[in-house]
Structure formats: C-alpha cells, structure tokens
Motif scaffolding. Structure first.
Motif, PDB file in Angstrom:
ATOM      1  N   ALA A 154       0.804   5.528  -1.833  1.00 18.61           N
ATOM      2  CA  ALA A 154       0.126   6.521  -2.658  1.00 18.61           C
ATOM      3  C   ALA A 154       1.178   7.333  -3.399  1.00 18.61           C
ATOM      4  O   ALA A 154       2.286   7.546  -2.893  1.00 18.61           O
ATOM      5  CB  ALA A 154      -0.751   7.439  -1.811  1.00 18.61           C
TER       6      ALA A 154
ATOM      7  N   CYS B 140      -3.350  13.056  -5.527  1.00 18.50           N
ATOM      8  CA  CYS B 140      -2.698  11.801  -5.186  1.00 18.50           C
ATOM      9  C   CYS B 140      -3.632  10.640  -5.516  1.00 18.50           C
ATOM     10  O   CYS B 140      -4.845  10.823  -5.659  1.00 18.50           O
ATOM     11  CB  CYS B 140      -2.277  11.767  -3.726  1.00 18.50           C
ATOM     12  SG  CYS B 140      -3.590  12.080  -2.557  1.00 18.50           S
TER      13      CYS B 140
ATOM     14  N   SER C 170      -1.824   3.819   2.253  1.00 20.65           N
ATOM     15  CA  SER C 170      -2.783   4.335   1.261  1.00 20.65           C
ATOM     16  C   SER C 170      -3.404   5.636   1.742  1.00 20.65           C
ATOM     17  O   SER C 170      -4.612   5.760   1.870  1.00 20.65           O
ATOM     18  CB  SER C 170      -3.867   3.298   0.992  1.00 20.65           C
ATOM     19  OG  SER C 170      -3.297   2.137   0.453  1.00 20.65           O
ATOM     20  N   PHE C 171      -2.554   6.593   1.994  1.00 21.18           N
ATOM     21  CA  PHE C 171      -3.041   7.872   2.496  1.00 21.18           C
ATOM     22  C   PHE C 171      -3.357   8.799   1.339  1.00 21.18           C
ATOM     23  O   PHE C 171      -2.584   8.931   0.410  1.00 21.18           O
ATOM     24  CB  PHE C 171      -1.990   8.519   3.408  1.00 21.18           C
ATOM     25  CG  PHE C 171      -1.617   7.655   4.573  1.00 21.18           C
ATOM     26  CD1 PHE C 171      -0.369   7.068   4.634  1.00 21.18           C
ATOM     27  CD2 PHE C 171      -2.506   7.439   5.603  1.00 21.18           C
ATOM     28  CE1 PHE C 171      -0.008   6.274   5.701  1.00 21.18           C
ATOM     29  CE2 PHE C 171      -2.164   6.646   6.685  1.00 21.18           C
ATOM     30  CZ  PHE C 171      -0.913   6.058   6.735  1.00 21.18           C
ATOM     31  N   LEU C 172      -4.474   9.453   1.415  1.00 22.92           N
ATOM     32  CA  LEU C 172      -4.845  10.420   0.398  1.00 22.92           C
ATOM     33  C   LEU C 172      -4.793  11.836   0.954  1.00 22.92           C
ATOM     34  O   LEU C 172      -5.475  12.722   0.463  1.00 22.92           O
ATOM     35  CB  LEU C 172      -6.241  10.107  -0.138  1.00 22.92           C
ATOM     36  CG  LEU C 172      -6.333   8.807  -0.942  1.00 22.92           C
ATOM     37  CD1 LEU C 172      -7.764   8.542  -1.370  1.00 22.92           C
ATOM     38  CD2 LEU C 172      -5.432   8.862  -2.172  1.00 22.92           C
TER      39      LEU C 172
ATOM     40  N   SER D  63      -8.209   5.087  -5.414  1.00 23.55           N
ATOM     41  CA  SER D  63      -8.882   6.302  -4.953  1.00 23.55           C
ATOM     42  C   SER D  63      -7.989   7.509  -5.171  1.00 23.55           C
ATOM     43  O   SER D  63      -6.763   7.403  -5.121  1.00 23.55           O
ATOM     44  CB  SER D  63      -9.224   6.184  -3.473  1.00 23.55           C
ATOM     45  OG  SER D  63     -10.115   5.128  -3.252  1.00 23.55           O
ATOM     46  N   THR D  64      -8.627   8.635  -5.392  1.00 17.56           N
ATOM     47  CA  THR D  64      -7.877   9.853  -5.684  1.00 17.56           C
ATOM     48  C   THR D  64      -8.323  11.001  -4.797  1.00 17.56           C
ATOM     49  O   THR D  64      -9.405  10.967  -4.199  1.00 17.56           O
ATOM     50  CB  THR D  64      -8.050  10.253  -7.158  1.00 17.56           C
ATOM     51  OG1 THR D  64      -9.440  10.486  -7.418  1.00 17.56           O
ATOM     52  CG2 THR D  64      -7.541   9.172  -8.096  1.00 17.56           C
TER      53      THR D  64
ATOM     54  N   SER E 266      -4.158   6.296  -4.679  1.00 21.87           N
ATOM     55  CA  SER E 266      -3.813   5.179  -3.806  1.00 21.87           C
ATOM     56  C   SER E 266      -3.609   3.902  -4.606  1.00 21.87           C
ATOM     57  O   SER E 266      -4.370   3.601  -5.519  1.00 21.87           O
ATOM     58  CB  SER E 266      -4.938   4.971  -2.789  1.00 21.87           C
ATOM     59  OG  SER E 266      -4.787   3.741  -2.122  1.00 21.87           O
ATOM     60  N   SER E 267      -2.607   3.129  -4.213  1.00 20.36           N
ATOM     61  CA  SER E 267      -2.367   1.847  -4.867  1.00 20.36           C
ATOM     62  C   SER E 267      -3.392   0.804  -4.454  1.00 20.36           C
ATOM     63  O   SER E 267      -3.591  -0.191  -5.153  1.00 20.36           O
ATOM     64  CB  SER E 267      -0.962   1.338  -4.526  1.00 20.36           C
ATOM     65  OG  SER E 267      -0.893   0.946  -3.162  1.00 20.36           O
TER      66      SER E 267
ATOM     67  N   ASP F 173       0.832  -1.195   0.000  1.00 19.73           N
ATOM     68  CA  ASP F 173       0.000   0.000   0.000  1.00 19.73           C
ATOM     69  C   ASP F 173       0.868   1.248   0.000  1.00 19.73           C
ATOM     70  O   ASP F 173       1.721   1.416   0.865  1.00 19.73           O
ATOM     71  CB  ASP F 173      -0.923   0.026   1.228  1.00 19.73           C
ATOM     72  CG  ASP F 173      -1.958  -1.063   1.162  1.00 19.73           C
ATOM     73  OD1 ASP F 173      -2.409  -1.519   2.231  1.00 19.73           O
ATOM     74  OD2 ASP F 173      -2.323  -1.458   0.041  1.00 19.73           O
TER      75      ASP F 173
END
Length: 123
Positions: free
Chosen positions: A33, A50, A102-104, A57-58, A52-53, A31
């Motif tokens: 981003a 950004c 997976s931080f946005l 999500s964007t 996320s893998s 995970d």
C-alpha cells in the motif's frame, strides 16, 4: 532499492487545489500500500490516505475525507493525492510511503519513506 519521491507541493491560496505525485520504484512485492502523510514542525505526523495495490481500495483520515482523493496508475508507479478546498491548516510537509502487505491502516508502521514536499496554504 525501493525509492519514493513526492513532488507537486507549492504555495496556494485557501480554497484552491493542488495535486501531489509520488513516484514509486523498486517495489517488487505483490501486495503493498502507498500512503500519504503530512507533518507540521512540532506536531505528530498525520496519516491522510492510502491505496492498496491488490484492488485499489482506499482509506482516508476524517480530516481530509471529501476534500482529498488518492489515485494511482495501474502499476502504481505513481500515486497521486488530489487536494481540493485547501485550508491554511493543511500547510505541512507532505510525504508518501510504502508498506508491505495490502494494509489500509494509516496507523501502521510504514516500511519505506520518500522525501517530503512542502505545501503552504495562505489565507
């Protein structure tokens, strides 16, 4: 080694479009981003978008929402930033970066940075 390389910058006129690419290698984490940032000399760096893998999500900064679109290949080996309706105030050096997890959140401290690519928008 984790490496990111931004490319695709150039000189365009106001109203035109440009697509930046970020080539990503060496990221073996499940995970993460990838984010796009820009900086003008003398000003703070600005987070733009950004992705996320984990699920694709964007997130977008308000300043570019509706004009810029982030996307990636399935394996996130390359992340793109499609920039439409460019304005002179979009002139900056654009960077891509990676954060583990997976931080946005564009305000997070990113772990890995690539060299930037210059975008110049003439009026």
């Amino acid at each position: 080694d984790v490496q990111l390389q931004a490319s695709g910058g150039g000189l365009v006129q106001a109203g035109e479009s440009l697509t930046l690419s970020c080539t990503v290698s060496g990221l073996t984490f499940d995970d993460f981003a990838i984010g796009w940032f820009r900086q003008v000399p003398g000003k703070e760096r600005e987070g733009l978008s950004c992705i996320s893998s984990a699920d694709g999500s964007t997130n977008y900064a308000e300043s570019v929402k509706g004009r810029f679109t982030i996307s990636s290949t399935n394996a996130m080996n390359t992340v793109y930033l499609q920039m439409n309706s460019l304005k002179p105030e979009d002139t900056a050096v654009y960077y891509c970066a990676a954060v583990l997890g997976s931080f946005l959140d564009l305000t997070r401290t990113y772990d890995y940075w690539g060299q930037g690519t210059q975008v110049t928008v003439s009026s």
